[in-house]
Design a protein around this motif. Sequence first.
Motif, mmCIF file in Angstrom:
data_model
loop_
_atom_site.group_PDB
_atom_site.id
_atom_site.type_symbol
_atom_site.label_atom_id
_atom_site.label_comp_id
_atom_site.label_asym_id
_atom_site.label_seq_id
_atom_site.Cartn_x
_atom_site.Cartn_y
_atom_site.Cartn_z
ATOM 1 N N ASP A 1 0.841 -1.188 0.000
ATOM 2 C CA ASP A 1 0.000 0.000 0.000
ATOM 3 C C ASP A 1 0.887 1.252 0.000
ATOM 4 N N TRP A 2 0.313 2.383 -0.369
ATOM 5 C CA TRP A 2 0.905 3.706 -0.294
ATOM 6 C C TRP A 2 2.049 3.956 -1.280
ATOM 7 N N GLY A 3 3.224 4.456 -0.837
ATOM 8 C CA GLY A 3 4.185 4.960 -1.821
ATOM 9 C C GLY A 3 5.629 4.614 -1.601
ATOM 10 N N SER A 4 5.914 3.537 -0.872
ATOM 11 C CA SER A 4 7.319 3.172 -0.659
ATOM 12 C C SER A 4 7.930 2.626 -1.949
ATOM 13 N N LYS A 5 9.234 2.712 -2.033
ATOM 14 C CA LYS A 5 9.928 2.163 -3.196
ATOM 15 C C LYS A 5 9.708 0.658 -3.285
ATOM 16 N N LYS A 6 9.675 -0.021 -2.136
ATOM 17 C CA LYS A 6 9.458 -1.468 -2.135
ATOM 18 C C LYS A 6 8.112 -1.814 -2.756
ATOM 19 N N ARG B 1 -1.766 7.800 -5.560
ATOM 20 C CA ARG B 1 -2.264 8.807 -4.613
ATOM 21 C C ARG B 1 -1.122 9.322 -3.750
ATOM 22 N N MET B 2 -1.314 10.524 -3.218
ATOM 23 C CA MET B 2 -0.313 11.110 -2.331
ATOM 24 C C MET B 2 -0.165 10.264 -1.068
ATOM 25 N N ASP B 3 1.060 10.167 -0.594
ATOM 26 C CA ASP B 3 1.359 9.434 0.638
ATOM 27 C C ASP B 3 1.935 10.426 1.648
ATOM 28 N N PRO B 4 1.181 10.734 2.707
ATOM 29 C CA PRO B 4 1.658 11.743 3.667
ATOM 30 C C PRO B 4 2.797 11.269 4.555
ATOM 31 N N GLU B 5 3.098 9.976 4.558
ATOM 32 C CA GLU B 5 4.125 9.458 5.463
ATOM 33 C C GLU B 5 5.432 9.119 4.762
ATOM 34 N N THR B 6 5.368 8.569 3.555
ATOM 35 C CA THR B 6 6.602 8.271 2.830
ATOM 36 C C THR B 6 7.171 9.565 2.247
ATOM 37 N N PRO B 7 8.470 9.820 2.402
ATOM 38 C CA PRO B 7 9.056 11.010 1.782
ATOM 39 C C PRO B 7 8.793 11.017 0.280
ATOM 40 N N MET C 1 9.336 9.417 -5.710
ATOM 41 C CA MET C 1 9.764 9.871 -7.034
ATOM 42 C C MET C 1 11.016 9.124 -7.499
ATOM 43 N N GLU C 2 11.933 8.831 -6.577
ATOM 44 C CA GLU C 2 13.108 8.036 -6.942
ATOM 45 C C GLU C 2 12.693 6.645 -7.393
ATOM 46 N N ALA C 3 11.647 6.102 -6.762
ATOM 47 C CA ALA C 3 11.141 4.791 -7.196
ATOM 48 C C ALA C 3 10.643 4.867 -8.630
ATOM 49 N N LEU C 4 9.862 5.919 -8.934
ATOM 50 C CA LEU C 4 9.368 6.076 -10.312
ATOM 51 C C LEU C 4 10.527 6.269 -11.281
ATOM 52 N N ALA C 5 11.500 7.073 -10.886
ATOM 53 C CA ALA C 5 12.634 7.324 -11.775
ATOM 54 C C ALA C 5 13.441 6.053 -12.030
ATOM 55 N N SER C 6 13.649 5.258 -10.989
ATOM 56 C CA SER C 6 14.421 4.024 -11.165
ATOM 57 C C SER C 6 13.663 3.039 -12.047
ATOM 58 N N ILE C 7 12.341 3.042 -11.946
ATOM 59 C CA ILE C 7 11.523 2.174 -12.794
ATOM 60 C C ILE C 7 11.650 2.584 -14.260
ATOM 61 N N VAL C 8 11.622 3.898 -14.512
ATOM 62 C CA VAL C 8 11.794 4.374 -15.890
ATOM 63 C C VAL C 8 13.198 4.028 -16.399
ATOM 64 N N ARG C 9 14.193 4.239 -15.565
ATOM 65 C CA ARG C 9 15.573 3.906 -15.982
ATOM 66 C C ARG C 9 15.724 2.416 -16.286
ATOM 67 N N SER C 10 14.963 1.582 -15.583
ATOM 68 C CA SER C 10 15.058 0.134 -15.790
ATOM 69 C C SER C 10 14.422 -0.313 -17.094
ATOM 70 N N GLY C 11 13.622 0.562 -17.711
ATOM 71 C CA GLY C 11 12.921 0.198 -18.936
ATOM 72 C C GLY C 11 11.575 -0.459 -18.705
ATOM 73 N N LYS C 12 11.163 -0.594 -17.447
ATOM 74 C CA LYS C 12 9.863 -1.220 -17.166
ATOM 75 C C LYS C 12 8.691 -0.260 -17.365
ATOM 76 N N ALA C 13 8.991 1.028 -17.494
ATOM 77 C CA ALA C 13 8.012 2.042 -17.881
ATOM 78 C C ALA C 13 8.742 3.085 -18.714
ATOM 79 N N LEU C 14 8.040 3.673 -19.686
ATOM 80 C CA LEU C 14 8.672 4.690 -20.517
ATOM 81 C C LEU C 14 8.569 6.077 -19.890
ATOM 82 N N TYR C 15 7.456 6.318 -19.207
ATOM 83 C CA TYR C 15 7.220 7.608 -18.565
ATOM 84 C C TYR C 15 6.647 7.374 -17.175
ATOM 85 N N ALA C 16 6.761 8.405 -16.330
ATOM 86 C CA ALA C 16 6.162 8.372 -14.999
ATOM 87 C C ALA C 16 4.982 9.324 -14.945
#
Length: 333
Positions: free
Chosen positions: A111-116, A141-147, A152-167
């Motif tokens: 749930d929420w927005g952790s990188k894991k 959705r916004m996560d008030p507890e996860t930084p 955003m680093e999770a989304l960026a790493s996913i894009v860099r991995s090629g598993k998504a083209l855009y965030a």
Amino acid sequence: MADVYVASERRYENMKYNRVGRSGLKFPAVSLGFWHNFGSRDNYDTMKAMCRTAFDLGITQFDLANNYGPVYGSAEENLGRILCEDFAPYRDELVITTKAGYDMWPGPYGDWGSKKYLTASLDQSLKRLGLPYVDIFYHHRMDPETPLEETMEALASIVRSGKALYAGISNYNEEYTLRAKAIMDELHCPLIVNQRRYSIFDRGIEADGVKKCCKEAGLGIIAFSPLAQGLLTDKYLHGIPADSRIARDGRFLKADDLTDERLIQIRTLNELAGKRGQTLAQMALSWILKDDEVCSVLIGASRPEQIAENVSIATQTDFTGEELRQIDEICGW
């Protein structure tokens, strides 16, 4: 003999395609959402027919999330099967999106927005879809507890991995939208779109500044629930029919939502739509796209005919000043 799908050669003739913010990507003016009617309880042949109709009419974007169903994951599983059976030759003509951010599995990591969570969820989504990548991966959705930096680093790493083209982001307010965009700019990752609820009845993105700030920041907006869960259609003009969403599934739209005042508004808007030569649903969708601040509107459907009716609005999004004034007056804005 198996039913082999061959897409219409004229599929792009009557659809408009809009640039998503300042990115190079374009969305069809009308996109198909999989929130309802693509789950484990729905008819598979109808799902396939809706996807075929949508693509034949120029709808190139299919929008999902990890927990769309019910049951969770079943919309992705069903689309994965449809992609394999019908759309494998057309994958490069499709924009397939998914999301994570709401509850998906039990325990602290689903749930929420952790990188894991985001990383694991996308891996699961790709397996269900049978794809090596999606075109856009959204934080749902916004996560008030996860930084926010972690998300955003999770989304960026996913894009860099090629598993998504855009965030992308969804349900973000103005503050979180601008912070997210600034972080992603520093990470040199394309954050291109915010998906928000928007309709004639629900103008939250105007009130909280998101519509304006996205335009200024170079993010596109894609609008969901443009028909206010069916209120902005002719379905409720004469009360609550037995096959309606209110009658069948009261989770998101309840009988209390259809007040006498709301019913008068719906009927008056329907009369105005008729004068424009449109159904109420068509006018409501056209209204979303009346300016260049929303690049696509997400429609849901339960049968192919609804998709064909709604796609016709792609080339009829002009309103007179008097029509816009009347719509605002009817709704009390």
